[in-house]
Design a protein around this motif. Structure first.
Motif, mmCIF file in Angstrom:
data_model
loop_
_atom_site.group_PDB
_atom_site.id
_atom_site.type_symbol
_atom_site.label_atom_id
_atom_site.label_comp_id
_atom_site.label_asym_id
_atom_site.label_seq_id
_atom_site.Cartn_x
_atom_site.Cartn_y
_atom_site.Cartn_z
ATOM 1 N N ASN A 36 74.306 86.850 4.262
ATOM 2 C CA ASN A 36 73.128 86.835 3.372
ATOM 3 C C ASN A 36 72.638 85.406 3.166
ATOM 4 O O ASN A 36 71.434 85.155 3.127
ATOM 5 C CB ASN A 36 73.457 87.495 2.031
ATOM 6 N N HIS B 172 73.667 93.237 -4.381
ATOM 7 C CA HIS B 172 74.797 94.164 -4.469
ATOM 8 C C HIS B 172 74.563 95.304 -3.474
ATOM 9 O O HIS B 172 73.471 95.872 -3.423
ATOM 10 C CB HIS B 172 74.909 94.720 -5.894
ATOM 11 N N PRO B 173 75.593 95.665 -2.696
ATOM 12 C CA PRO B 173 75.392 96.670 -1.646
ATOM 13 C C PRO B 173 75.477 98.119 -2.119
ATOM 14 O O PRO B 173 76.279 98.902 -1.613
ATOM 15 C CB PRO B 173 76.486 96.330 -0.625
HETATM 16 C C1 GRF Z 1 77.269 91.713 1.038
HETATM 17 O O1 GRF Z 1 77.322 93.088 1.343
HETATM 18 C C2 GRF Z 1 76.823 91.503 -0.385
HETATM 19 O O2 GRF Z 1 75.875 92.427 -0.810
HETATM 20 C C3 GRF Z 1 78.104 91.709 -1.139
HETATM 21 O O3 GRF Z 1 79.104 91.110 -0.347
HETATM 22 C C4 GRF Z 1 78.680 91.112 1.015
HETATM 23 C C5 GRF Z 1 78.671 89.694 1.474
HETATM 24 O O4 GRF Z 1 78.369 89.553 2.833
HETATM 25 N N1 GRF Z 1 77.999 91.198 -2.470
HETATM 26 P P1 GRF Z 1 77.924 88.145 3.399
HETATM 27 O O5 GRF Z 1 79.005 87.138 2.988
HETATM 28 O O6 GRF Z 1 76.599 87.808 2.826
HETATM 29 O O7 GRF Z 1 77.888 88.312 4.883
#
Ligand code: GRF
Length: 213
Positions: free
Chosen positions: A14, A105-106
């Motif tokens: 992200n 948040h996923p």
């Molecule tokens: C993502 O799914 C985010 O929404 C959650 O943790 C994960 C992190 O992934 N909070 P990254 O480190 O951004 O690849």
């Protein structure tokens, strides 16, 4: 130009989507609580300053959060983006940055706060899952929701396949919201989201229950 800081704990995909989005602001710092976070190298390779504040070196959550806040404030950011930052923050920290602290948040909040959200969604049998970007308040994953992206659950999905499709939407949604904030269009006012200007939204999405074969 507005300045932002990104907090990570791991992979940092992200964070990469934010850094690569050409946002109307400057990333002053990528900060991790874990020295082995893969995202640190990805940030450094883009010429972004990085720092580590290892939570294991602190006796209490309060002391860790105080050090974290001091490092963030040194860069005087307009916006702080939690991007896979896997530490629960104290109320004091959250209040200090309230209104300029965002998280992705996923899941489609308020469903499935916490961890293992894709497993939670599959166990619940929902037909729509997704991701949410929200202002952070002291309630865990509970702050005012700014935007969400919905992802249909497909027959035969497992945690990994569903998680991959949700992550692809996270990479689109978070930069979009960050852009609104950096353009001065997005504010938290009396615990409510205020978004000025035009925003394109989709129509309804109908997702039937389909038995896995
Ligand atoms: C993502 O799914 C985010 O929404 C959650 O943790 C994960 C992190 O992934 N909070 P990254 O480190 O951004 O690849």
């Amino acid at each position: 130009m507005k300045r932002y800081v990104i907090l990570i704990s791991g992979r940092g995909s992200n964070m990469e989507s934010l850094l690569d989005a050409g946002l109307p602001g400057a990333c002053a710092l990528v900060l991790s609580n874990r020295p082995d976070a893969a995202g640190l190298a990805a940030a450094a390779s883009r010429g972004i300053a990085t720092a580590v504040i290892d939570h294991r070196g602190f006796a209490s959550r309060e002391e860790f959060d105080a050090a974290l806040a001091a490092e963030i404030e040194r860069h005087a950011p307009d916006l702080v983006l939690l991007a896979g930052f896997m530490r629960i923050l104290t109320d004091g920290f959250v209040r200090r940055f309230e209104g300029r602290l965002l998280n992705i948040h996923p899941s489609l909040l308020p469903l499935f706060p916490g961890v293992k959200t894709h497993a939670q969604a599959l166990a619940a049998g929902v037909r729509l899952h997704g991701c949410s970007v929200h202002f952070v308040t002291p309630a865990l994953d509970g702050g005012p929701i700014i935007a969400q992206a919905a992802v249909p659950v497909q027959a035969g999905d497992d945690e990994a396949s569903l998680g991959r499709r949700v992550l692809a939407e996270e990479h689109l949604l978070y930069p979009r919201v960050a852009r609104w904030f950096l353009e001065g269009r997005l504010q938290l006012v009396a615990q409510r989201v205020q978004l000025a200007g035009e925003v394109a939204v989709g129509g309804a999405l109908h997702v039937p229950q389909v038995a896995a074969t």
